[in-house]
Design a protein around this motif. Sequence first.
Motif, mmCIF file in Angstrom:
data_model
loop_
_atom_site.group_PDB
_atom_site.id
_atom_site.type_symbol
_atom_site.label_atom_id
_atom_site.label_comp_id
_atom_site.label_asym_id
_atom_site.label_seq_id
_atom_site.Cartn_x
_atom_site.Cartn_y
_atom_site.Cartn_z
ATOM 1 N N ASP A 1 0.846 -1.199 0.000
ATOM 2 C CA ASP A 1 0.000 0.000 0.000
ATOM 3 C C ASP A 1 0.883 1.251 0.000
ATOM 4 O O ASP A 1 0.643 2.204 -0.757
ATOM 5 C CB ASP A 1 -0.896 0.014 1.237
ATOM 6 N N ARG B 1 1.259 3.878 -3.206
ATOM 7 C CA ARG B 1 0.890 5.275 -3.009
ATOM 8 C C ARG B 1 2.063 6.191 -3.325
ATOM 9 O O ARG B 1 1.896 7.234 -3.972
ATOM 10 C CB ARG B 1 0.440 5.471 -1.557
ATOM 11 N N ASP C 1 -6.101 4.134 -3.697
ATOM 12 C CA ASP C 1 -7.331 3.465 -3.266
ATOM 13 C C ASP C 1 -7.620 2.306 -4.207
ATOM 14 O O ASP C 1 -7.033 2.203 -5.296
ATOM 15 C CB ASP C 1 -8.491 4.458 -3.283
ATOM 16 N N GLU D 1 -10.883 -0.896 -5.301
ATOM 17 C CA GLU D 1 -12.222 -1.468 -5.160
ATOM 18 C C GLU D 1 -12.223 -2.852 -5.795
ATOM 19 O O GLU D 1 -11.728 -3.018 -6.920
ATOM 20 C CB GLU D 1 -13.254 -0.572 -5.843
ATOM 21 N N LYS E 1 -7.278 5.404 -8.428
ATOM 22 C CA LYS E 1 -7.977 4.324 -7.740
ATOM 23 C C LYS E 1 -7.999 3.115 -8.664
ATOM 24 O O LYS E 1 -8.336 3.232 -9.842
ATOM 25 C CB LYS E 1 -9.406 4.738 -7.403
#
Length: 412
Positions: free
Chosen positions: A31, A35, A42, A44, A366
Amino acid sequence: MTVVFDRPYEFVPPIRSTVWPWVIQRLRLYDFYLRRKEGVVDYELRGIEHLKDAVNAEHSILLAPNHCRYADPLVMGWPGRHLGIHVHAMASWHLFNEGKLDAFAIRRMGGFSVFREGNDRKALEAAIEILVDGRRPLIVFPEGTTNRTNDELKPLLDGVAFMARTAAKRRQKLKQDPATEATAGSGQVVIQPVAIKYLCVEEIDRWAKEQLDRFEMQIGWNRMPDRDLRTRTIQLAEAMLALKETQYYGHSCGGPLPERRDKLIDHILTVTEAEMEIERPSEIVRERVRNLRATASSRFFSDAYDGQAKLDLRRYVESADLAQDLSSYPDSYLMEDQATDTRIVETIQRLQETINGKADHSIPLKAVIQFEKPITVETGRPPKGQRDPMMQSLEDSLKSMLSDLSQEARRV
């Protein structure tokens, strides 16, 4: 994808232990990396139940995602963390030479090397063994290389089907042998289509204007009239093409951009093949590039090549890489009725890599990771002279998901 000239290829096997993947997941290290290095802030998950059902059925799973960004392998760690599973992944040899820390991390996360400039039987066998074992899903990117055209799928490599089908045959034999039946696993070998789509978290206007301003100043375009982002991006792409035409022809050319691009690609590859004294393997750009890179890599470590000859080999590879890079600019990607914010971002970043060698990743993204129903791997041979139906199903699934996901980007 860089050809490694520092040392000859040596297969890097996967580490089977799950301790390190567990630690890396718990600490959320990828993560932080995504980033900071790739701007992916992010994610999904969609259709994750398809992967969950395959895991619960004890299937041996080959995860087959599209490959549009360097972030893709790490992004695929999020579904694993969500389901509490670990994966193995086939990774290009050059990634193990980016630095000791990168090589250390890739291996601990389940990665193993593949030599894309040659026939890597050890990597192929490692992939098949992982699928036969079936304890951890295997990630293989069927496009083979990274491209920055998230909404378009490049031709898939048939080696994916070979690995999956060979593993399915071996598992079938194990199940038929009473001595090994208990270790063969009850599930089948399946290919799990995965579509990865990157969406811009915020409006791109400020970021895109800053990047385009730098580009225009870099080439001396000062006091330019106001233009929309799409027009500015297309004009810079045309300027870059004219620059490369001048480099290889001695002058820029006129005419439609797609025709000029294709002509330049063929010219670069034809001249390089002639200088290396090798035959054209086919009319397909990817195969010609691979042949040039493979030949240069094999010759580089030969005693017959001295300092100047090795410098020439590096130059040949750079030319082949440019040809492949030019081929990643689709014909209609920025047409007025099709341009989106993500396509503008991708094109600017691709231009930055072509001209400056590095893209700006400060725009927050994202990742949407979508799963489709897995494809059961049949052991029978595909119809002779026809497209492998298993690969066709995978291609259709990926294209369908990417087409739907592309509609979620903002129009510009």
